[in-house]
Design a protein around this motif. Structure first.
Motif, PDB file in Angstrom:
ATOM      1  N   LEU A  66       0.813  -1.216   0.000  1.00 33.85           N
ATOM      2  CA  LEU A  66       0.000   0.000   0.000  1.00 33.85           C
ATOM      3  C   LEU A  66       0.847   1.266   0.000  1.00 33.85           C
ATOM      4  O   LEU A  66       0.352   2.345  -0.300  1.00 33.85           O
ATOM      5  CB  LEU A  66      -0.929  -0.006   1.215  1.00 33.85           C
ATOM      6  CG  LEU A  66      -1.881  -1.208   1.313  1.00 33.85           C
ATOM      7  CD1 LEU A  66      -2.670  -1.162   2.601  1.00 33.85           C
ATOM      8  CD2 LEU A  66      -2.808  -1.258   0.105  1.00 33.85           C
ATOM      9  N   LYS A  67       2.117   1.138   0.341  1.00 40.18           N
ATOM     10  CA  LYS A  67       3.022   2.294   0.348  1.00 40.18           C
ATOM     11  C   LYS A  67       4.034   2.240  -0.793  1.00 40.18           C
ATOM     12  O   LYS A  67       4.942   3.071  -0.858  1.00 40.18           O
ATOM     13  CB  LYS A  67       3.752   2.380   1.688  1.00 40.18           C
ATOM     14  CG  LYS A  67       2.826   2.659   2.864  1.00 40.18           C
ATOM     15  CD  LYS A  67       3.595   2.804   4.164  1.00 40.18           C
ATOM     16  CE  LYS A  67       2.662   3.116   5.330  1.00 40.18           C
ATOM     17  NZ  LYS A  67       3.401   3.250   6.614  1.00 40.18           N
ATOM     18  N   ASN A  68       3.867   1.266  -1.677  1.00 42.27           N
ATOM     19  CA  ASN A  68       4.782   1.122  -2.821  1.00 42.27           C
ATOM     20  C   ASN A  68       3.978   0.948  -4.108  1.00 42.27           C
ATOM     21  O   ASN A  68       3.884  -0.154  -4.653  1.00 42.27           O
ATOM     22  CB  ASN A  68       5.706  -0.078  -2.613  1.00 42.27           C
ATOM     23  CG  ASN A  68       6.744   0.145  -1.535  1.00 42.27           C
ATOM     24  OD1 ASN A  68       7.819   0.692  -1.787  1.00 42.27           O
ATOM     25  ND2 ASN A  68       6.419  -0.260  -0.312  1.00 42.27           N
ATOM     26  N   PRO A  69       3.382   2.029  -4.615  1.00 39.30           N
ATOM     27  CA  PRO A  69       2.559   1.918  -5.827  1.00 39.30           C
ATOM     28  C   PRO A  69       3.318   1.389  -7.037  1.00 39.30           C
ATOM     29  O   PRO A  69       2.710   0.826  -7.952  1.00 39.30           O
ATOM     30  CB  PRO A  69       2.073   3.363  -6.059  1.00 39.30           C
ATOM     31  CG  PRO A  69       2.995   4.228  -5.268  1.00 39.30           C
ATOM     32  CD  PRO A  69       3.416   3.411  -4.093  1.00 39.30           C
ATOM     33  N   SER A  70       4.637   1.545  -7.060  1.00 41.62           N
ATOM     34  CA  SER A  70       5.412   1.031  -8.189  1.00 41.62           C
ATOM     35  C   SER A  70       5.321  -0.488  -8.257  1.00 41.62           C
ATOM     36  O   SER A  70       5.357  -1.078  -9.347  1.00 41.62           O
ATOM     37  CB  SER A  70       6.875   1.470  -8.092  1.00 41.62           C
ATOM     38  OG  SER A  70       7.468   0.940  -6.925  1.00 41.62           O
ATOM     39  N   LEU A  71       5.185  -1.139  -7.114  1.00 43.85           N
ATOM     40  CA  LEU A  71       5.018  -2.590  -7.095  1.00 43.85           C
ATOM     41  C   LEU A  71       3.702  -2.985  -7.748  1.00 43.85           C
ATOM     42  O   LEU A  71       3.615  -3.970  -8.482  1.00 43.85           O
ATOM     43  CB  LEU A  71       5.054  -3.122  -5.661  1.00 43.85           C
ATOM     44  CG  LEU A  71       6.398  -3.187  -4.947  1.00 43.85           C
ATOM     45  CD1 LEU A  71       6.207  -3.659  -3.515  1.00 43.85           C
ATOM     46  CD2 LEU A  71       7.351  -4.108  -5.689  1.00 43.85           C
ATOM     47  N   GLN A  72       2.663  -2.198  -7.477  1.00 47.72           N
ATOM     48  CA  GLN A  72       1.351  -2.510  -8.032  1.00 47.72           C
ATOM     49  C   GLN A  72       1.335  -2.362  -9.547  1.00 47.72           C
ATOM     50  O   GLN A  72       0.647  -3.106 -10.244  1.00 47.72           O
ATOM     51  CB  GLN A  72       0.287  -1.616  -7.395  1.00 47.72           C
ATOM     52  CG  GLN A  72       0.053  -1.950  -5.914  1.00 47.72           C
ATOM     53  CD  GLN A  72      -0.814  -0.921  -5.205  1.00 47.72           C
ATOM     54  OE1 GLN A  72      -0.616   0.272  -5.375  1.00 47.72           O
ATOM     55  NE2 GLN A  72      -1.754  -1.386  -4.400  1.00 47.72           N
ATOM     56  N   SER A  73       2.123  -1.437 -10.069  1.00 47.88           N
ATOM     57  CA  SER A  73       2.121  -1.195 -11.513  1.00 47.88           C
ATOM     58  C   SER A  73       3.031  -2.144 -12.274  1.00 47.88           C
ATOM     59  O   SER A  73       2.831  -2.386 -13.468  1.00 47.88           O
ATOM     60  CB  SER A  73       2.524   0.255 -11.810  1.00 47.88           C
ATOM     61  OG  SER A  73       3.835   0.521 -11.335  1.00 47.88           O
ATOM     62  N   THR A  74       4.047  -2.706 -11.608  1.00 44.99           N
ATOM     63  CA  THR A  74       5.012  -3.551 -12.317  1.00 44.99           C
ATOM     64  C   THR A  74       4.945  -5.019 -11.939  1.00 44.99           C
ATOM     65  O   THR A  74       5.279  -5.888 -12.749  1.00 44.99           O
ATOM     66  CB  THR A  74       6.446  -3.050 -12.067  1.00 44.99           C
ATOM     67  OG1 THR A  74       6.728  -3.100 -10.656  1.00 44.99           O
ATOM     68  CG2 THR A  74       6.619  -1.621 -12.564  1.00 44.99           C
ATOM     69  N   LYS A  75       4.531  -5.332 -10.727  1.00 41.71           N
ATOM     70  CA  LYS A  75       4.569  -6.708 -10.254  1.00 41.71           C
ATOM     71  C   LYS A  75       3.191  -7.355 -10.158  1.00 41.71           C
ATOM     72  O   LYS A  75       3.087  -8.538  -9.856  1.00 41.71           O
ATOM     73  CB  LYS A  75       5.252  -6.768  -8.879  1.00 41.71           C
ATOM     74  CG  LYS A  75       6.715  -6.348  -8.896  1.00 41.71           C
ATOM     75  CD  LYS A  75       7.551  -7.283  -9.775  1.00 41.71           C
ATOM     76  CE  LYS A  75       9.021  -6.903  -9.731  1.00 41.71           C
ATOM     77  NZ  LYS A  75       9.836  -7.808 -10.583  1.00 41.71           N
ATOM     78  N   ILE A  76       2.139  -6.565 -10.394  1.00 45.16           N
ATOM     79  CA  ILE A  76       0.777  -7.103 -10.265  1.00 45.16           C
ATOM     80  C   ILE A  76       0.010  -6.848 -11.559  1.00 45.16           C
ATOM     81  O   ILE A  76      -0.052  -5.721 -12.054  1.00 45.16           O
ATOM     82  CB  ILE A  76       0.039  -6.454  -9.081  1.00 45.16           C
ATOM     83  CG1 ILE A  76       0.752  -6.779  -7.770  1.00 45.16           C
ATOM     84  CG2 ILE A  76      -1.412  -6.933  -9.023  1.00 45.16           C
ATOM     85  CD1 ILE A  76       0.143  -6.158  -6.556  1.00 45.16           C
ATOM     86  N   GLY A  77      -0.572  -7.898 -12.104  1.00 44.11           N
ATOM     87  CA  GLY A  77      -1.433  -7.784 -13.270  1.00 44.11           C
ATOM     88  C   GLY A  77      -2.875  -7.993 -12.849  1.00 44.11           C
ATOM     89  O   GLY A  77      -3.175  -8.906 -12.081  1.00 44.11           O
ATOM     90  N   TYR A  78      -3.766  -7.129 -13.338  1.00 49.75           N
ATOM     91  CA  TYR A  78      -5.178  -7.183 -12.935  1.00 49.75           C
ATOM     92  C   TYR A  78      -6.066  -7.289 -14.168  1.00 49.75           C
ATOM     93  O   TYR A  78      -5.961  -6.476 -15.096  1.00 49.75           O
ATOM     94  CB  TYR A  78      -5.530  -5.938 -12.131  1.00 49.75           C
ATOM     95  CG  TYR A  78      -7.013  -5.782 -11.812  1.00 49.75           C
ATOM     96  CD1 TYR A  78      -7.729  -6.819 -11.236  1.00 49.75           C
ATOM     97  CD2 TYR A  78      -7.680  -4.593 -12.093  1.00 49.75           C
ATOM     98  CE1 TYR A  78      -9.076  -6.689 -10.947  1.00 49.75           C
ATOM     99  CE2 TYR A  78      -9.026  -4.445 -11.795  1.00 49.75           C
ATOM    100  CZ  TYR A  78      -9.715  -5.499 -11.227  1.00 49.75           C
ATOM    101  OH  TYR A  78     -11.053  -5.370 -10.947  1.00 49.75           O
TER     102      TYR A  78
END
Length: 224
Positions: A66-78
């Motif tokens: 929740l404090k690392n939005p870069s992880l959500q954009s690069t490591k998570i596919g939705y």
């Protein structure tokens, strides 16, 4: 490793998620089950960064997601249930858009990568509005995988698809997990349970963890 710890979320006076906690290890497919409106999509939205929880923590590879939005954009596919594609863009146009932020090659992936496995090439130059539901779902998954995420969030990926397309997508999920990646799969399909190492049942905001081979009768009794 994904660790969801005491996630809660409410909309106005409705408590959608309440202290939801569970872990997902590399190589696991976790099934999210529950009636419509139980919070499955809300949890996926929170994990993808399109929504925020009221409280709780999500650790991904030891970092606070929740404090690392870069992880959500690069490591998570939705992959959302409704295939949010641009109607007048071709499949290739969509791929170029998603691949533009990566160092990967569309041509290489069409030749012997996941785009080949998902059978994208036959409709590569068709507009999204001319694609069948199955083709749209394949394209949505392909776009979500462009950055090589290690966590894939799937919101009812086989809803309203024909049997062949459903099995193709299930086979890809098996392969994706076999490569050490993780899947969270929101589903109503009993056939999807065979993909899962465990099931998370959501009801009235609460989560209950069950083994993937739990009899369907027991699952229905809990959810009723």
């Amino acid at each position: 490793m994904l660790s969801i710890q005491s996630i809660s979320k409410s909309y106005k006076k409705q408590q959608v998620l309440q202290n939801v906690s569970f872990d997902a290890a590399p190589g696991e497919c976790i099934g999210l089950l529950g009636p419509n409106g139980c919070g499955k999509s809300t949890l996926l939205h929170i994990l993808s960064g399109t929504d925020t929880p009221d409280s709780g923590t999500i650790l991904f590879d030891g970092k606070n997601l929740l404090k690392n939005p870069s992880l959500q954009s690069t490591k998570i596919g939705y992959v959302a249930q409704n295939n949010p594609l641009f109607p007048d863009m071709t499949a290739m146009d969509h791929l170029k858009l998603w691949y533009s932020a990566t160092e990967y090659s569309i041509e290489d992936d069409l030749k012997d990568g996941f785009l080949s496995i998902l059978k994208i090439e036959p409709f590569l130059h068709k507009k999204a509005k001319a694609l069948s539901g199955g083709m749209q779902k394949r394209l949505s998954i392909a776009c979500a995988l462009a950055s090589r995420p290690t966590l894939l969030l799937l919101d009812e990926p086989d809803a309203a698809l024909d049997l062949v397309c459903k099995e193709d997508i299930r086979e890809y999920i098996r392969l994706y997990c076999a490569q050490g990646n993780t899947v969270l799969l929101a589903t109503h399909e009993e056939a999807d349970f065979d993909l899962c190492s465990k099931l998370i049942l959501l009801k009235d905001g609460h989560a209950r963890t069950l083994a993937a081979d739990t009899p369907v009768k027991e699952i229905i009794e809990y959810l009723s």
